[in-house]
Motif scaffolding. Structure first.
Motif, PDB file in Angstrom:
ATOM      1  N   THR A  15     -22.087  46.230 -56.076  1.00  0.00           N
ATOM      2  CA  THR A  15     -21.889  47.201 -55.001  1.00  0.00           C
ATOM      3  C   THR A  15     -20.803  48.180 -55.412  1.00  0.00           C
ATOM      4  N   VAL A  16     -20.964  49.415 -54.964  1.00  0.00           N
ATOM      5  CA  VAL A  16     -19.985  50.463 -55.229  1.00  0.00           C
ATOM      6  C   VAL A  16     -19.728  51.224 -53.932  1.00  0.00           C
ATOM      7  N   ARG A  17     -18.593  51.922 -53.908  1.00  0.00           N
ATOM      8  CA  ARG A  17     -18.272  52.783 -52.778  1.00  0.00           C
ATOM      9  C   ARG A  17     -18.387  54.226 -53.259  1.00  0.00           C
ATOM     10  N   ILE A  18     -19.294  54.974 -52.627  1.00  0.00           N
ATOM     11  CA  ILE A  18     -19.499  56.385 -52.962  1.00  0.00           C
ATOM     12  C   ILE A  18     -19.122  57.193 -51.732  1.00  0.00           C
ATOM     13  N   GLY A  19     -18.018  57.884 -51.797  1.00  0.00           N
ATOM     14  CA  GLY A  19     -17.604  58.742 -50.687  1.00  0.00           C
ATOM     15  C   GLY A  19     -17.490  58.022 -49.363  1.00  0.00           C
ATOM     16  N   GLY A  20     -16.987  56.820 -49.350  1.00  0.00           N
ATOM     17  CA  GLY A  20     -16.793  56.088 -48.111  1.00  0.00           C
ATOM     18  C   GLY A  20     -17.977  55.227 -47.695  1.00  0.00           C
ATOM     19  N   GLU A  21     -19.060  55.268 -48.425  1.00  0.00           N
ATOM     20  CA  GLU A  21     -20.238  54.457 -48.104  1.00  0.00           C
ATOM     21  C   GLU A  21     -20.448  53.401 -49.177  1.00  0.00           C
ATOM     22  N   GLU A  22     -20.850  52.207 -48.750  1.00  0.00           N
ATOM     23  CA  GLU A  22     -21.153  51.150 -49.699  1.00  0.00           C
ATOM     24  C   GLU A  22     -22.617  51.241 -50.109  1.00  0.00           C
ATOM     25  N   TRP A  23     -22.845  51.167 -51.414  1.00  0.00           N
ATOM     26  CA  TRP A  23     -24.192  51.227 -51.980  1.00  0.00           C
ATOM     27  C   TRP A  23     -24.402  50.023 -52.892  1.00  0.00           C
ATOM     28  N   THR A  24     -25.611  49.512 -52.905  1.00  0.00           N
ATOM     29  CA  THR A  24     -25.940  48.551 -53.936  1.00  0.00           C
ATOM     30  C   THR A  24     -26.002  49.324 -55.237  1.00  0.00           C
ATOM     31  N   ALA A  25     -25.668  48.656 -56.332  1.00  0.00           N
ATOM     32  CA  ALA A  25     -25.584  49.374 -57.594  1.00  0.00           C
ATOM     33  C   ALA A  25     -26.077  48.500 -58.734  1.00  0.00           C
ATOM     34  N   ARG A  26     -26.485  49.183 -59.792  1.00  0.00           N
ATOM     35  CA  ARG A  26     -26.844  48.527 -61.051  1.00  0.00           C
ATOM     36  C   ARG A  26     -26.197  49.316 -62.171  1.00  0.00           C
ATOM     37  N   SER A  27     -25.921  48.615 -63.253  1.00  0.00           N
ATOM     38  CA  SER A  27     -25.354  49.268 -64.419  1.00  0.00           C
ATOM     39  C   SER A  27     -26.436  50.076 -65.124  1.00  0.00           C
ATOM     40  N   PHE A  28     -26.040  51.206 -65.684  1.00  0.00           N
ATOM     41  CA  PHE A  28     -26.974  52.114 -66.351  1.00  0.00           C
ATOM     42  C   PHE A  28     -27.496  51.511 -67.655  1.00  0.00           C
ATOM     43  N   ALA A  29     -26.628  50.802 -68.362  1.00  0.00           N
ATOM     44  CA  ALA A  29     -27.006  50.261 -69.667  1.00  0.00           C
ATOM     45  C   ALA A  29     -27.053  48.740 -69.615  1.00  0.00           C
ATOM     46  N   ASP A  30     -28.032  48.184 -70.291  1.00  0.00           N
ATOM     47  CA  ASP A  30     -28.177  46.734 -70.359  1.00  0.00           C
ATOM     48  C   ASP A  30     -26.985  46.146 -71.124  1.00  0.00           C
ATOM     49  N   GLY A  31     -26.404  45.095 -70.600  1.00  0.00           N
ATOM     50  CA  GLY A  31     -25.276  44.445 -71.252  1.00  0.00           C
ATOM     51  C   GLY A  31     -23.925  44.993 -70.837  1.00  0.00           C
ATOM     52  N   VAL A  32     -23.880  46.074 -70.093  1.00  0.00           N
ATOM     53  CA  VAL A  32     -22.612  46.637 -69.637  1.00  0.00           C
ATOM     54  C   VAL A  32     -22.270  46.002 -68.295  1.00  0.00           C
ATOM     55  N   VAL A  33     -21.106  45.357 -68.237  1.00  0.00           N
ATOM     56  CA  VAL A  33     -20.630  44.736 -66.997  1.00  0.00           C
ATOM     57  C   VAL A  33     -19.409  45.523 -66.544  1.00  0.00           C
ATOM     58  N   ILE A  34     -19.469  45.996 -65.311  1.00  0.00           N
ATOM     59  CA  ILE A  34     -18.388  46.817 -64.761  1.00  0.00           C
ATOM     60  C   ILE A  34     -17.578  45.940 -63.814  1.00  0.00           C
ATOM     61  N   PRO A  35     -16.268  45.768 -64.060  1.00  0.00           N
ATOM     62  CA  PRO A  35     -15.453  44.897 -63.207  1.00  0.00           C
ATOM     63  C   PRO A  35     -15.149  45.548 -61.854  1.00  0.00           C
ATOM     64  N   PRO A  36     -14.821  44.732 -60.840  1.00  0.00           N
ATOM     65  CA  PRO A  36     -14.452  45.287 -59.538  1.00  0.00           C
ATOM     66  C   PRO A  36     -13.221  46.188 -59.677  1.00  0.00           C
ATOM     67  N   GLY A  37     -13.226  47.298 -58.932  1.00  0.00           N
ATOM     68  CA  GLY A  37     -12.111  48.231 -58.949  1.00  0.00           C
ATOM     69  C   GLY A  37     -12.237  49.321 -59.995  1.00  0.00           C
ATOM     70  N   ALA A  38     -13.210  49.230 -60.867  1.00  0.00           N
ATOM     71  CA  ALA A  38     -13.382  50.240 -61.918  1.00  0.00           C
ATOM     72  C   ALA A  38     -13.998  51.506 -61.333  1.00  0.00           C
ATOM     73  N   THR A  39     -13.656  52.628 -61.946  1.00  0.00           N
ATOM     74  CA  THR A  39     -14.249  53.904 -61.556  1.00  0.00           C
ATOM     75  C   THR A  39     -15.533  54.091 -62.355  1.00  0.00           C
ATOM     76  N   VAL A  40     -16.577  54.509 -61.668  1.00  0.00           N
ATOM     77  CA  VAL A  40     -17.874  54.718 -62.307  1.00  0.00           C
ATOM     78  C   VAL A  40     -18.409  56.089 -61.925  1.00  0.00           C
ATOM     79  N   HIS A  41     -19.414  56.538 -62.661  1.00  0.00           N
ATOM     80  CA  HIS A  41     -20.122  57.774 -62.342  1.00  0.00           C
ATOM     81  C   HIS A  41     -21.537  57.426 -61.926  1.00  0.00           C
ATOM     82  N   VAL A  42     -22.017  58.080 -60.894  1.00  0.00           N
ATOM     83  CA  VAL A  42     -23.385  57.867 -60.428  1.00  0.00           C
ATOM     84  C   VAL A  42     -24.312  58.680 -61.330  1.00  0.00           C
ATOM     85  N   MET A  43     -25.198  58.001 -62.029  1.00  0.00           N
ATOM     86  CA  MET A  43     -26.125  58.657 -62.951  1.00  0.00           C
ATOM     87  C   MET A  43     -27.430  59.053 -62.256  1.00  0.00           C
TER      88      MET A  43
END
Length: 143
Positions: free
Chosen positions: A102-130
């Motif tokens: 899950t990620v927070r985009i502009g105050g809203e919670e969204w379910t999320a998946r990583s863009f690349a296989d094998g990439v694990v994004i830890p909680p609190g990290a900043t991501v870009h919506v692809m």
């Protein structure tokens, strides 16, 4: 029946047909018929009424229609809906993997998946919506 009434009826018919076709051609012809109705009401003979209709139609089709088409085919300046989310920053609320998260985009919670296989994004990290896939944001970590 008076000639101005016939032109008025023709203008209404063109106007109604324009609502169904949305081509801007029939609307311009309806405007020309309306102008011709006014010319008929002041007493112009039929040949001059036809000249008024022809000139008004030609003027509308040659001058106004290209301007209207340009305005209709302008690119959209602002993105709306989910298109506006693409490229924005988001923050991982839970661990994001290729399967879930899950990620927070502009105050809203969204379910999320990583863009690349094998990439694990830890909680609190900043991501870009692809991209947005249904109700799931596909994200990539900011590095």
């Amino acid at each position: 029946m008076a000639a101005w009434v016939v032109w008025m009826v023709l203008a209404v018919v063109f106007g109604v047909a324009e609502v169904y076709t949305l081509t801007a051609v029939l609307g311009l012809l309806g405007g020309a018929a309306l102008l011709t109705s006014g010319a008929a009401a002041i007493g112009l003979p039929l040949p001059l009424q036809l000249v008024v209709f022809a000139l008004a139609s030609a003027a509308g089709l040659l001058a106004i229609r290209p301007i209207a088409r340009r305005h209709l085919h302008q690119p959209q300046l602002q993105r709306f809906g989910i298109d506006a989310l693409i490229g924005r920053k988001a923050y991982a609320l839970t661990e994001v993997t290729v399967r879930d998260g899950t990620v927070r985009i502009g105050g809203e919670e969204w379910t999320a998946r990583s863009f690349a296989d094998g990439v694990v994004i830890p909680p609190g990290a900043t991501v870009h919506v692809m991209q947005i896939d249904g109700a799931t944001a596909i994200v990539y970590p900011e590095e």
